[in-house]
Design a protein around this motif. Structure first.
Motif, PDB file in Angstrom:
ATOM      1  N   VAL A  92       0.851  -1.206   0.000  1.00  0.00           N
ATOM      2  CA  VAL A  92       0.000   0.000   0.000  1.00  0.00           C
ATOM      3  C   VAL A  92       0.880   1.247   0.000  1.00  0.00           C
ATOM      4  N   GLN A  93       1.890   1.266   0.848  1.00  0.00           N
ATOM      5  CA  GLN A  93       2.789   2.413   0.898  1.00  0.00           C
ATOM      6  C   GLN A  93       3.495   2.635  -0.430  1.00  0.00           C
ATOM      7  N   THR A  94       3.950   1.565  -1.053  1.00  0.00           N
ATOM      8  CA  THR A  94       4.664   1.693  -2.317  1.00  0.00           C
ATOM      9  C   THR A  94       3.747   2.252  -3.402  1.00  0.00           C
ATOM     10  N   MET A  95       2.562   1.686  -3.519  1.00  0.00           N
ATOM     11  CA  MET A  95       1.627   2.150  -4.553  1.00  0.00           C
ATOM     12  C   MET A  95       1.215   3.603  -4.309  1.00  0.00           C
ATOM     13  N   THR A  96       0.825   3.912  -3.085  1.00  0.00           N
ATOM     14  CA  THR A  96       0.392   5.286  -2.801  1.00  0.00           C
ATOM     15  C   THR A  96       1.578   6.245  -2.873  1.00  0.00           C
ATOM     16  N   GLY A  97       2.771   5.772  -2.502  1.00  0.00           N
ATOM     17  CA  GLY A  97       3.958   6.614  -2.584  1.00  0.00           C
ATOM     18  C   GLY A  97       4.257   7.033  -4.008  1.00  0.00           C
ATOM     19  N   PHE A  98       4.144   6.099  -4.937  1.00  0.00           N
ATOM     20  CA  PHE A  98       4.379   6.455  -6.337  1.00  0.00           C
ATOM     21  C   PHE A  98       3.291   7.398  -6.867  1.00  0.00           C
ATOM     22  N   LEU A  99       2.053   7.193  -6.427  1.00  0.00           N
ATOM     23  CA  LEU A  99       0.985   8.127  -6.812  1.00  0.00           C
ATOM     24  C   LEU A  99       1.267   9.522  -6.267  1.00  0.00           C
ATOM     25  N   LEU A 100       1.687   9.606  -5.018  1.00  0.00           N
ATOM     26  CA  LEU A 100       2.001  10.907  -4.422  1.00  0.00           C
ATOM     27  C   LEU A 100       3.203  11.550  -5.105  1.00  0.00           C
ATOM     28  N   ALA A 101       4.218  10.754  -5.408  1.00  0.00           N
ATOM     29  CA  ALA A 101       5.393  11.287  -6.094  1.00  0.00           C
ATOM     30  C   ALA A 101       5.000  11.853  -7.456  1.00  0.00           C
ATOM     31  N   TYR A 102       4.167  11.119  -8.161  1.00  0.00           N
ATOM     32  CA  TYR A 102       3.702  11.588  -9.476  1.00  0.00           C
ATOM     33  C   TYR A 102       2.887  12.876  -9.334  1.00  0.00           C
TER      34      TYR A 102
END
Length: 149
Positions: A59-69
């Motif tokens: 969850v952190q990885t997926m949401t982290g990439f969304l936030l980074a984008y």
């Protein structure tokens, strides 16, 4: 709640589970298992980790990439350490890569040897991944607090 807010909340919940789990592991569960030399206790800990910790990291990885984008839509700028936002995103990705590397090492090198070598081989590994987890939270907080700008 908007999409951004939902992603942030999911990311924070994943961080709470991930960091909290590693702090509990480092300061309570592993010392307890080492004290009683109970390899079976470690297998129970690892079983819970697979069902709770790994999904939290996903969850952190997926949401982290969304936030980074969302912060920097140009993926090439994620490692622009001259840009404060690129520096933070780059640091998070590097810490995440180290975390994944330690996870792979744990799964394929250390865990198969637990029965013969005992739990002592996990001390430094757990310490390193706990430090990385706290650093991930620290860098994540820096997006809002600005410590590393």
């Amino acid at each position: 709640m908007n999409t951004y807010g939902t992603v942030v909340v999911l990311h924070l919940l994943g961080a709470c589970v991930w960091v909290g789990w590693h702090l509990a592991l480092a300061f309570s569960l592993l010392p307890q298992a080492l004290r009683v030399q109970d390899n079976f206790l470690w297998h129970r800990i690892e079983s819970v980790y697979r069902t709770v910790g790994i999904p939290a990291l996903v969850v952190q990885t997926m949401t982290g990439f969304l936030l980074a984008y969302g912060h920097l839509p140009r993926v090439g700028s994620w490692f622009d350490f001259d840009n404060p936002m690129g520096r933070l995103i780059g640091m998070k990705i590097l810490l995440l890569a180290l975390t994944f590397g330690l996870g792979i090492d744990l799964r394929f090198r250390l865990l198969p040897r637990i029965e013969t070598t005992g739990l002592g081989i996990l001390r430094w590994h757990v310490a390193l991944i706990t430090v990385l987890s706290v650093l991930l939270a620290f860098v994540g907080a820096s997006f809002r607090i600005g410590w590393l700008y």
